[in-house]
Write a protein that holds these residues in place. Structure first.
Motif, PDB file in Angstrom:
ATOM      1  N   SER A 130     -52.271  19.369  -5.369  1.00  0.00           N
ATOM      2  CA  SER A 130     -51.649  18.204  -5.991  1.00  0.00           C
ATOM      3  C   SER A 130     -50.521  18.568  -6.957  1.00  0.00           C
ATOM      4  O   SER A 130     -49.517  17.859  -7.030  1.00  0.00           O
ATOM      5  N   VAL A 131     -50.652  19.671  -7.692  1.00  0.00           N
ATOM      6  CA  VAL A 131     -49.598  20.052  -8.640  1.00  0.00           C
ATOM      7  C   VAL A 131     -48.341  20.475  -7.898  1.00  0.00           C
ATOM      8  O   VAL A 131     -47.237  20.028  -8.216  1.00  0.00           O
ATOM      9  N   SER A 132     -48.488  21.321  -6.882  1.00  0.00           N
ATOM     10  CA  SER A 132     -47.296  21.750  -6.143  1.00  0.00           C
ATOM     11  C   SER A 132     -46.656  20.575  -5.408  1.00  0.00           C
ATOM     12  O   SER A 132     -45.432  20.497  -5.317  1.00  0.00           O
ATOM     13  N   LYS A 133     -47.457  19.637  -4.906  1.00  0.00           N
ATOM     14  CA  LYS A 133     -46.895  18.441  -4.268  1.00  0.00           C
ATOM     15  C   LYS A 133     -46.099  17.612  -5.267  1.00  0.00           C
ATOM     16  O   LYS A 133     -44.987  17.163  -4.970  1.00  0.00           O
ATOM     17  N   ALA A 134     -46.651  17.403  -6.462  1.00  0.00           N
ATOM     18  CA  ALA A 134     -45.955  16.625  -7.485  1.00  0.00           C
ATOM     19  C   ALA A 134     -44.643  17.297  -7.871  1.00  0.00           C
ATOM     20  O   ALA A 134     -43.607  16.636  -7.995  1.00  0.00           O
ATOM     21  N   CYS A 135     -44.673  18.611  -8.044  1.00  0.00           N
ATOM     22  CA  CYS A 135     -43.462  19.341  -8.415  1.00  0.00           C
ATOM     23  C   CYS A 135     -42.413  19.267  -7.316  1.00  0.00           C
ATOM     24  O   CYS A 135     -41.234  19.015  -7.583  1.00  0.00           O
ATOM     25  N   ALA A 136     -42.836  19.473  -6.071  1.00  0.00           N
ATOM     26  CA  ALA A 136     -41.893  19.429  -4.955  1.00  0.00           C
ATOM     27  C   ALA A 136     -41.276  18.045  -4.798  1.00  0.00           C
ATOM     28  O   ALA A 136     -40.099  17.912  -4.461  1.00  0.00           O
ATOM     29  N   ALA A 137     -42.056  17.011  -5.048  1.00  0.00           N
ATOM     30  CA  ALA A 137     -41.577  15.645  -4.839  1.00  0.00           C
ATOM     31  C   ALA A 137     -40.745  15.099  -5.993  1.00  0.00           C
ATOM     32  O   ALA A 137     -39.842  14.294  -5.773  1.00  0.00           O
ATOM     33  N   HIS A 138     -41.020  15.535  -7.229  1.00  0.00           N
ATOM     34  CA  HIS A 138     -40.428  14.846  -8.376  1.00  0.00           C
ATOM     35  C   HIS A 138     -39.598  15.701  -9.321  1.00  0.00           C
ATOM     36  O   HIS A 138     -38.983  15.155 -10.240  1.00  0.00           O
ATOM     37  N   SER A 139     -39.561  17.008  -9.157  1.00  0.00           N
ATOM     38  CA  SER A 139     -38.819  17.858 -10.090  1.00  0.00           C
ATOM     39  C   SER A 139     -37.325  17.616 -10.000  1.00  0.00           C
ATOM     40  O   SER A 139     -36.788  17.303  -8.944  1.00  0.00           O
ATOM     41  N   VAL A 140     -36.675  17.794 -11.133  1.00  0.00           N
ATOM     42  CA  VAL A 140     -35.236  17.598 -11.226  1.00  0.00           C
ATOM     43  C   VAL A 140     -34.480  18.814 -10.694  1.00  0.00           C
ATOM     44  O   VAL A 140     -33.431  18.684 -10.075  1.00  0.00           O
ATOM     45  N   CYS A 141     -35.025  20.001 -10.901  1.00  0.00           N
ATOM     46  CA  CYS A 141     -34.377  21.236 -10.462  1.00  0.00           C
ATOM     47  C   CYS A 141     -34.997  21.700  -9.140  1.00  0.00           C
ATOM     48  O   CYS A 141     -36.020  21.160  -8.706  1.00  0.00           O
ATOM     49  N   PRO A 142     -34.405  22.703  -8.508  1.00  0.00           N
ATOM     50  CA  PRO A 142     -35.034  23.265  -7.301  1.00  0.00           C
ATOM     51  C   PRO A 142     -36.425  23.817  -7.620  1.00  0.00           C
ATOM     52  O   PRO A 142     -36.679  24.285  -8.726  1.00  0.00           O
ATOM     53  N   VAL A 143     -37.318  23.743  -6.630  1.00  0.00           N
ATOM     54  CA  VAL A 143     -38.700  24.193  -6.787  1.00  0.00           C
ATOM     55  C   VAL A 143     -38.986  25.246  -5.734  1.00  0.00           C
ATOM     56  O   VAL A 143     -38.660  25.068  -4.558  1.00  0.00           O
ATOM     57  N   LEU A 144     -39.635  26.329  -6.156  1.00  0.00           N
ATOM     58  CA  LEU A 144     -40.076  27.373  -5.242  1.00  0.00           C
ATOM     59  C   LEU A 144     -41.597  27.375  -5.241  1.00  0.00           C
ATOM     60  O   LEU A 144     -42.219  27.568  -6.290  1.00  0.00           O
ATOM     61  N   LEU A 145     -42.201  27.129  -4.081  1.00  0.00           N
ATOM     62  CA  LEU A 145     -43.649  27.164  -3.931  1.00  0.00           C
ATOM     63  C   LEU A 145     -44.039  28.531  -3.391  1.00  0.00           C
ATOM     64  O   LEU A 145     -43.536  28.946  -2.346  1.00  0.00           O
ATOM     65  N   VAL A 146     -44.908  29.220  -4.094  1.00  0.00           N
ATOM     66  CA  VAL A 146     -45.263  30.586  -3.745  1.00  0.00           C
ATOM     67  C   VAL A 146     -46.738  30.642  -3.363  1.00  0.00           C
ATOM     68  O   VAL A 146     -47.603  30.253  -4.143  1.00  0.00           O
TER      69      VAL A 146
END
Length: 154
Positions: A130-146
């Motif tokens: 859920s945290v990585s989904k929220a970050c990927a969907a709503h972050s203002v800057c680019p997101v890297l999921l590792v």
């Protein structure tokens, strides 16, 4: 890349898991290559905080213990992530609140947000937590999921 972007930090969300150690290693490498400060953020989730907030004294010793535990988990993750030298330009912050919301808020001032990808199954094991989904969907800057497989990367 302009001067404003370079002055913005690389932010990495850490929860103390092996996923966050892999994210830390990757974020440290990227921050060094970008000449950016590395900011490590860990969150104390709302259920933990709400229990403490309803105790008689607002500055209850349990609040400090939650922060100390969160800081220790980050130190453990840093130790696993950087067995040799740690990045020199690094800050660690403990925040109260839901991790997804806190990291999305922090993304407003970052050039990159790095988070570990939890979750099992899915197509080719690509499911996210859920945290990585929220970050990927709503972050203002680019997101890297590792994911854990990041340990194989340089």
């Amino acid at each position: 890349m302009n001067a404003e972007t370079v002055s913005k930090p690389v932010i990495v969300g850490v929860d103390g898991s092996e996923y966050s150690s892999a994210a830390l290693r990757y974020a440290g490498t990227l921050a060094a290559r970008l000449g950016a400060r590395l900011e490590v953020i860990t969150c104390i989730g709302m259920p933990d905080y709400l229990v403490v907030a309803h105790l008689e004294n607002a500055e209850h010793p349990l609040t400090a213990r939650l922060e100390e535990t969160a800081s220790r988990l980050v130190e453990d993750a840093l130790g696993r992530a950087f067995t040799g030298d740690r990045p020199q330009n690094i800050d660690v912050t403990v925040r109260f609140g839901p991790p997804g919301k806190v990291l999305v808020e922090e993304s407003r001032r970052a050039q990159l947000l790095v988070v570990g990808r939890h979750g099992e199954g899915g197509f080719l094991g690509t499911s996210m937590g859920s945290v990585s989904k929220a970050c990927a969907a709503h972050s203002v800057c680019p997101v890297l999921l590792v994911g854990q497989e990041a340990d194989d990367l340089p």
